[in-house]
Design an enzyme around this catalytic site. Structure first.
Site, mmCIF file in Angstrom:
data_model
loop_
_atom_site.group_PDB
_atom_site.id
_atom_site.type_symbol
_atom_site.label_atom_id
_atom_site.label_comp_id
_atom_site.label_asym_id
_atom_site.label_seq_id
_atom_site.Cartn_x
_atom_site.Cartn_y
_atom_site.Cartn_z
ATOM 1 N N GLU A 62 -46.105 22.343 -32.323
ATOM 2 C CA GLU A 62 -44.722 23.189 -32.407
ATOM 3 C C GLU A 62 -44.005 23.879 -33.260
ATOM 4 O O GLU A 62 -44.040 25.503 -33.296
ATOM 5 C CB GLU A 62 -43.931 22.154 -31.700
ATOM 6 C CG GLU A 62 -43.760 20.980 -30.552
ATOM 7 C CD GLU A 62 -45.059 19.786 -30.946
ATOM 8 O OE1 GLU A 62 -45.537 19.544 -31.758
ATOM 9 O OE2 GLU A 62 -45.505 19.940 -28.875
ATOM 10 N N HIS B 190 -38.608 10.146 -26.621
ATOM 11 C CA HIS B 190 -39.523 10.756 -25.983
ATOM 12 C C HIS B 190 -38.677 10.852 -24.208
ATOM 13 O O HIS B 190 -38.540 11.301 -23.589
ATOM 14 C CB HIS B 190 -40.916 10.465 -25.096
ATOM 15 C CG HIS B 190 -41.855 11.353 -26.026
ATOM 16 N ND1 HIS B 190 -43.093 10.189 -25.774
ATOM 17 C CD2 HIS B 190 -41.661 10.985 -27.734
ATOM 18 C CE1 HIS B 190 -43.878 10.472 -26.956
ATOM 19 N NE2 HIS B 190 -42.817 10.828 -27.764
#
Lengths: 447, 324
Positions: free
Chosen positions: B60, B129
């Protein structure tokens, strides 16, 4: 250099004070110790002394203003000194303090804009079309002023109302003091104001029956607030339990008669009209000396057993009550106690007691006998652990040696803080007290 | 009027914009060959080729940084995070580079970049998450934060975000991808900073966005049967914020409740509550209330997850209390 004179703490529980009377005016010379004003605290009317010497240059609040402890009251300095910048630097008054003419208005600051010119009126004329909900066109600044206007009228008691309710009240000219709040914590909501408007009365829970007199809102004075706060805390936080005992009052009554007889040949100056209550005070003080567990205070992680016996006497006043304290009551004669109670009660009713005269007791006695109350329970006066509720002496049939005879009965109820006093401990104390009251001559021997 | 899923609406917005403007490209994990982790980029690789639909390794910080750099030299990247939870790896690129670049370069480097991906709880994905991060990004000046709740809004807002010359944080709700709704056939955009009244009402203003709109609508339907009329304001974007829409509604209803998926402390709802009390103070008949996720990491267990998130019951109960 001019100095600010502040509202000082004149009693241990004082949080705010109301200026009753200015005894000095602007321009008067003052020196430390001079009384400049009378201030009503939560307990009494006290004298406020000057701390500085010089001239009273500026009085910042008028009579009737209520100030928090530490708030600026006046300015003292040299004659002719310019104090405007000193005053300008003071914290801005909050809405519930009366503003004085001549105090610098901070017009530029919208938060302290002038109060609304429209004075809310206590009685409202019901409007015809009240289904239309008024939409407030007022700026938030006038919201602030509703409290200001209300307070000016009502001595600064804050009303719990939603901002919307306040703006509608301003617009419709309703005094929020006349509205009963039904919202959370009694908050006045829009609905409450509109209900009041619809009914034209200060009660949104109308019964449909015409009232014999209109509702009246009585503003809490300092004493009332203190009573409300302290007694609620006591009743909520102290596990109270009650012990009731009936005492034969025959011996006490004859003992009192003897005491009065005995004094007749004395100098009238020395004579005291002893009451039954004075005898109860003395007997209670004596019993407390023998039962230190009752003469005690809960301290969170320990129990403090007082070495002194200081008995507070509940005295009812117009609009409240005080408990002047008889120090070392166990060491004083009944005549001395009687004299002191009378003098303290008189000054209590005149609101002339100093804080140290009505605080710091180790036990309290409350007597409603003179009102014909046969028995009642009293709320403990924190930080004490016990209070004795004394009723009236009543004619009652009692059983003596198996026969019913006419008795004179006095009912005593001891309220105990169970964290400090257990049932048996309280009972032992009452047994001692009962013995002393039924055989008053013992008092001469044991204390 | 076509019925599209939320993911199809997003896909259509990207495809239309990429066809118009060759400078736009999509980059992220699994966006190409796999057709998108959540199938949002379905068919886009075939249509635009590997130069414009770029699969990345798990990196990322790297691909977000490449996106920022490419925007500085004139491209218009759409950076997809598989989920916003993984954006934390790239948060330095977002906060320190993307959000500041235009400002610190005195306007020489506009930042026409969109960061998009799934946000919030998806259902049994655990504490790491299942997070709603819009409050984090809304905190930072220089970013636009968009949180669509319906397919129609997702389409119109994504098109505006792609066309915007500022970095846009476009948070899609993971549980909404399969939700269906009407989307006009004709092309349209929805300006950022324009909220929408999703339901008209008179008794209370419910301010919400993204997934929480569902809880709000469900609660409003329950309360309607009880004679309580709830007005629902869907903000659609948090930055810029349609403040006036909130105030106008509160002035009408005199009560406000903010419902959000995220945690309570320093959540965006707190900012809204502050703004309401500041700017509509005189109209309030009750303190502003909030319904949020519980102040704990999200549980893995499905039943505990349900208890942690806001839901229609909690919303309805709060409103009933406020109207007592």
């Amino acid at each position: 250099m001019a100095k600010i004179q502040e509202m000082t703490q004149l009693s241990p529980t004082m949080e705010e004070g109301t200026i009753v009377k200015w005894l000095k005016k602007e321009g008067d010379s003052v020196s430390p110790g001079d009384i400049i004003a009378e201030v009503e605290t939560d307990k009494a009317v006290m004298e406020m002394e000057a701390f500085e010497s010089g001239v009273l240059l500026k009085i910042l609040h008028t009579e009737g203003a209520k100030l928090k402890v530490g708030q600026a009251l006046a300015v003292i300095g040299k004659p002719g000194e310019d104090v405007s910048s000193l005053i300008a630097d003071l914290p801005k008054p909050t809405p519930n303090q009366t503003k004085m003419e001549g105090t610098p208005q901070t017009e530029s600051d919208p938060q302290t804009a002038k109060p609304a010119t429209q004075e809310p009126v206590a009685t409202t004329i019901p409007k015809k079309d009240t289904n239309a909900i008024p939409s407030p066109q007022t700026k938030p600044t006038s919201i602030n002023s509703v409290t200001e206007v209300n307070s000016a009228n009502r001595g600064g008691l804050r009303v719990l109302a939603s901002p919307l309710a306040k703006s509608i009240a301003i617009e419709q000219g309703i005094d929020l003091h006349t509205v009963i709040g039904t919202g959370p914590e009694g908050r006045i909501t829009k609905k409450d104001v509109l209900d009041t408007l619809n009914q034209g009365s200060g009660n949104s829970r109308s019964t449909g029956v015409a009232a014999t007199r209109s509702d009246e809102v009585v503003t809490l004075n300092g004493m009332r607030k203190t009573i409300a706060k302290r007694l609620t805390e006591s009743k909520q936080n102290l596990p109270h339990f009650y012990l009731n005992v009936d005492v034969s009052a025959k011996a006490m009554e004859s003992f009192r008669t003897e005491l009065l007889e005995f004094q007749k040949h004395l100098d009238p100056e020395l004579q005291v009209k002893v009451s039954l209550n004075d005898i109860v005070v003395k007997a209670t003080a004596a019993a407390l000396r023998f039962h230190p567990k009752v003469n005690a205070s809960f301290q969170g992680d320990s129990i403090l057993q007082f070495g002194r016996v200081d008995v507070g006497i509940a005295v009812s006043l117009d609009g409240g009550l005080l408990t002047p304290v008889i120090r070392n009551a166990d060491k004083k004669s009944i005549l001395e106690i009687s004299k002191e109670v009378k003098e303290l009660a008189k000054r209590a009713r005149e609101r002339k007691l100093k804080p140290e005269e009505f605080s710091g007791g180790t036990f309290t006695i409350s007597n409603l006998g003179m009102y014909g109350i046969s028995r009642f329970t009293a709320i403990i006066n924190e930080p004490e652990s016990g209070i004795l509720a004394v009723g009236s002496v009543e004619d009652k049939p009692v059983v003596e040696n198996g026969a019913v005879v006419a008795g004179r009965v006095l009912s005593l109820t001891l309220s105990c803080d169970h964290r400090v006093i257990d049932g048996a401990v309280g009972a032992e104390f009452l047994r001692t007290l009962k013995s002393l009251l039924e055989q008053p001559s013992l008092m001469a021997g044991v204390v | 009027m076509a019925i599209l899923t939320y993911r199809e609406a997003l896909n259509r917005a990207m495809v239309e914009e990429m066809e118009k403007d060759p400078l736009i490209y999509l980059m992220g994990e699994e966006v190409g060959h796999y057709q998108g982790a959540y199938k949002v980029s379905q068919g886009m690789l075939d249509r635009f080729g590997e130069e414009r639909v770029i699969d990345t390794p798990i990196s990322e910080n790297g691909f977000a940084g490449i996106g920022v750099g490419s925007a500085m030299v004139g491209l218009r990247p759409i950076i997809e995070f598989m989920t916003w939870n993984f954006s934390l790896v790239a948060i330095d690129q977002i906060i320190n580079s993307a959000a500041k670049m235009n400002y610190m370069s005195g306007g020489q480097f506009p930042m026409p970049i969109v960061f998009r991906g799934a946000g919030g709880a998806g259902g049994r994905l655990g504490a790491q998450h299942s997070q709603a991060f819009e409050s984090w990004y809304a905190h930072c000046p220089g970013l636009k934060v968009v949180c669509p709740a319906t397919p129609k809004d997702a389409y119109g807002l994504l098109k505006s975000s792609i066309r915007d010359n500022n970095p846009t944080i476009f948070i899609e709700s993971e549980v909404l991808y399969g939700s269906k709704g009407e989307v006009p056939e004709q092309e349209y955009t929805i300006p950022l900073g324009l909220g929408e009244i999703k339901r008209k009402g008179t008794d209370i203003t419910l301010v919400t966005w993204s997934r929480a709109l569902g809880f709000a609508e469900e609660a409003a339907a329950i309360l309607e049967k009880e004679g309580i009329s709830v007005e629902i304001v869907d903000l659609r974007s948090l930055r810029p914020l349609d403040e006036n829409l909130i105030y106008e509604s509160v002035k009408k209803t005199n009560r406000a409740l903010v419902v959000e998926e995220g945690w309570p402390v320093a959540g965006f709802g707190a900012q809204i509550a502050y703004l309401i009390q500041k700017n509509a103070f005189a109209y309030l008949d009750h303190p502003v209330e909030r319904v949020t996720q519980m102040d704990v990491p999200m549980s893995y267990a499905a039943n505990l997850e349900r208890m942690s998130l806001p839901n229609a019951t909690r919303v309805a109960d709060t409103i009933r209390e406020m109207l007592q």
